[in-house]
Enzyme design. Structure first.
Site, PDB file in Angstrom:
ATOM      1  N   HIS A 197       0.853  -1.182   0.000  1.00  0.00           N
ATOM      2  CA  HIS A 197       0.000   0.000   0.000  1.00  0.00           C
ATOM      3  C   HIS A 197       0.890   1.233   0.000  1.00  0.00           C
ATOM      4  CE1 HIS A 197      -3.279  -2.746   1.721  1.00  0.00           C
ATOM      5  NE2 HIS A 197      -3.447  -2.577   0.427  1.00  0.00           N
ATOM      6  N   ARG A 199       0.804   4.425   0.657  1.00  0.00           N
ATOM      7  CA  ARG A 199       0.952   5.463   1.667  1.00  0.00           C
ATOM      8  C   ARG A 199       1.655   4.983   2.925  1.00  0.00           C
ATOM      9  NH1 ARG A 199      -5.591   5.833   2.633  1.00  0.00           N
ATOM     10  NH2 ARG A 199      -5.888   3.774   3.552  1.00  0.00           N
ATOM     11  N   GLU A 200       1.984   3.705   3.014  1.00  0.00           N
ATOM     12  CA  GLU A 200       2.534   3.142   4.249  1.00  0.00           C
ATOM     13  C   GLU A 200       4.067   3.239   4.245  1.00  0.00           C
ATOM     14  OE1 GLU A 200       0.582  -0.712   4.226  1.00  0.00           O
ATOM     15  OE2 GLU A 200      -1.399   0.238   4.289  1.00  0.00           O
ATOM     16  N   ARG A 255      -3.519   4.905  -1.775  1.00  0.00           N
ATOM     17  CA  ARG A 255      -3.303   3.578  -1.217  1.00  0.00           C
ATOM     18  C   ARG A 255      -2.868   2.541  -2.258  1.00  0.00           C
ATOM     19  NH1 ARG A 255      -6.935  -1.012   0.246  1.00  0.00           N
ATOM     20  NH2 ARG A 255      -6.249  -1.798   2.262  1.00  0.00           N
ATOM     21  N   HIS A 297       2.858  -3.932   6.513  1.00  0.00           N
ATOM     22  CA  HIS A 297       1.900  -2.837   6.345  1.00  0.00           C
ATOM     23  C   HIS A 297       1.997  -1.877   7.518  1.00  0.00           C
ATOM     24  CE1 HIS A 297      -0.718  -4.555   3.092  1.00  0.00           C
ATOM     25  NE2 HIS A 297      -0.119  -5.655   3.483  1.00  0.00           N
ATOM     26  N   SER A 298       1.252  -0.787   7.422  1.00  0.00           N
ATOM     27  CA  SER A 298       0.977   0.064   8.575  1.00  0.00           C
ATOM     28  C   SER A 298      -0.438   0.590   8.374  1.00  0.00           C
ATOM     29  CB  SER A 298       1.972   1.230   8.686  1.00  0.00           C
ATOM     30  OG  SER A 298       1.729   2.216   7.699  1.00  0.00           O
ATOM     31  N   TYR A 299      -1.132   1.039   9.390  1.00  0.00           N
ATOM     32  CA  TYR A 299      -0.691   1.177  10.743  1.00  0.00           C
ATOM     33  C   TYR A 299      -1.635   0.355  11.627  1.00  0.00           C
ATOM     34  CZ  TYR A 299      -4.497   4.665  10.935  1.00  0.00           C
ATOM     35  OH  TYR A 299      -5.706   5.287  10.841  1.00  0.00           O
ATOM     36  N   GLU A 373       1.309  -5.101  10.783  1.00  0.00           N
ATOM     37  CA  GLU A 373       0.922  -3.688  10.685  1.00  0.00           C
ATOM     38  C   GLU A 373       1.796  -2.941  11.680  1.00  0.00           C
ATOM     39  OE1 GLU A 373      -1.571  -2.295   8.787  1.00  0.00           O
ATOM     40  OE2 GLU A 373      -2.693  -4.066   8.094  1.00  0.00           O
TER      41      GLU A 373
END
Ligand SMILES: *[C@@H]1O[C@H](CO)[C@@H](O)[C@H](O)[C@H]1NC(C)=O
Ligand SMILES: *[C@@H]1O[C@H](CO)[C@@H](O)[C@H](O)[C@H]1NC(C)=O
Ligand SMILES: [Zn+2]
Length: 407
Positions: A197, A199-200, A255, A297-299, A373
């Site tokens: 993704h 934006r992570e 994303r 991943h986050s968050y 995450e």
């Protein structure tokens, strides 16, 4: 070229979206809320659209923790409050949060290529590792590629750069393969994906931190030597390069990838990026097999075991996986006190279709196929301040070291 591209990106932005002088959206006055919904997801999603709100994350796991995190633009705040949802304010001004991420810093620009006399030597001399200050800031995409090259040059006899297919916009999906004393591709795989993704951003930095420490400690930490001698690492810090670039030039909270879609199927492998990393994983599975797969991943601070598609189906060795995940969480907490919630994806977070850890549990089996995450739990969300990169790396490194020593 750069200019033309910028124009294309700016054009489709809807009226009312503010951009800075470089064409990047700013989020001044956006507030971030954690909204408790009573399970009526469809209705809530419709509301989000009418508010032009951005969905940041959702948790549909345990009834008492169900929520959505959303960013609401200033012009929709009154309308949002009028809906009377039970909501907690996570961030008063998303624009101010993003400023805390710091500017993108260019790579210090070490000239690591072996030149002159060394270029002709039979065995390339190892260059120095790139400066650790890499982990003090976020960086432009091109510099991530230079950083990977520099890591490779610092470990020339035990690594090579790898490519797992090509993105929609034609970028090579690049990574690094590390191995130990058994030689290249002689052991089962440990396969890591970051920035699926876009934006992570903390995910690629953390995966790079782990890669850096593997190389840095191979010769003087027996546990690191042992894991590299027993497994081949295949590490792809940014598997969604187009989306990642887009978050840096235009829309920080983008994303997905940049494929234009007319009706999505949601089936695994429906984007060129997914196809690339899945095919690469299939190749590893057909080779020496995959011991561990982690999709970073986050968050939210979760360590997630299979399955996502069902809350009742059990993966092979489910209880062993869950115990390991819990203990990894404990090892992480010892470093900076950061608490990760652990458990099966579906019951802990939400039901997912076509999740990569399900794929690597059932189709091309990895003995352990997890998603992690990373930081935080919503205070800064995707736009984690740069001064948390090193702490995130340190605790993740400790968690992985626990896992490698005990899996
Ligand atoms: C190994 O050496 C590196 C580079 O000098 C250092 O950063 C690291 O802390 C050392 N690790 C151990 C376990 O001594
Ligand atoms: C289950 O765990 C054992 C180790 O405890 C391992 O040898 C075996 O391969 C695992 N089975 C599967 C299907 O992953
Ligand atoms: Zn994600």
């Amino acid at each position: 070229m750069r200019f033309l591209r910028a124009v294309c990106f700016i054009a489709p932005l809807v009226a009312g979206v503010q951009v800075d002088r470089r064409g990047r959206e700013v989020y001044h006055g956006y507030k971030v809320f954690r909204v408790l919904t009573d399970g009526d997801t469809a209705d809530f999603e419709a509301q989000l659209e009418s508010l032009s709100a951005i969905e940041l994350s959702r948790n549909r796991g345990h009834i008492d923790t169900q929520h959505f995190d959303i960013a609401v633009p200033p012009e929709s705040l009154d309308a949002f409050h009028a809906l009377n949802y039970e909501a907690e304010t996570l961030t008063e001004d998303l624009g101010a949060d993003i400023a805390l991420e710091g500017e993108l810093e260019p790579f210090p620009g070490l000239e690591t290529s072996v030149s002159g006399a060394n270029a002709n030597a039979k065995v390339a001399a190892a260059a120095a590792l790139p400066s650790f200050s890499w982990f003090s800031a976020y960086h432009p995409y091109a510099d991530h590629l230079t950083f990977l090259k520099s890591l490779q040059a610092a470990f020339p006899s035990n690594s090579e750069l790898i490519t797992a297919g090509t993105s929609f916009e034609g970028r090579a999906i690049q990574g690094i393969h590390l191995w130990g004393s058994g030689g290249k591709a002689s052991k089962p795989a440990i396969y890591y994906h970051g920035n699926v993704h876009a934006r992570e951003w903390i995910t690629s930095m953390t995966v790079e931190y782990i890669t850096y420490q593997l190389i840095n400690n191979y010769n003087n930490d027996t546990a690191v030597k042992a894991v590299l001698d027993n497994y081949d690492f295949y590490i792809l810090p940014i598997v969604n390069p187009d989306g990642f670039v887009y978050t840096q030039t235009t829309t920080r909270l983008w994303r997905k990838n940049r494929q234009t879609r007319s009706g999505t199927t949601g089936a695994p492998g429906d984007t060129p990026e997914n196809t690339g990393i899945r095919t690469y994983g299939d190749k590893l599975g057909a080779g020496k097999g995959i011991k561990l797969y982690i999709d970073w991943h986050s968050y939210g601070q979760y360590i997630l075991t299979p399955y996502g598609y069902s809350c009742s189906a059990k993966a092979p060795n489910q209880s062993r996986q869950d115990t390991l995940a819990k203990n990894v969480g404990a090892a992480i907490a010892q470093v900076h006190g950061t608490r990760f919630t652990t458990g099966q994806t579906c019951s802990t977070l939400y039901a997912t279709a076509g999740g990569s850890n399900d794929y690597f549990t059932d189709v091309t089996p990895a003995e352990l196929a997890w998603a992690i995450e990373l930081r935080d739990t919503g205070t800064n969300g995707f736009t984690l301040p740069a001064n948390q990169i090193i702490p995130s790396g340190e605790e993740s490194w400790a968690g992985q070291k626990y896992l490698w020593a005990n899996f």
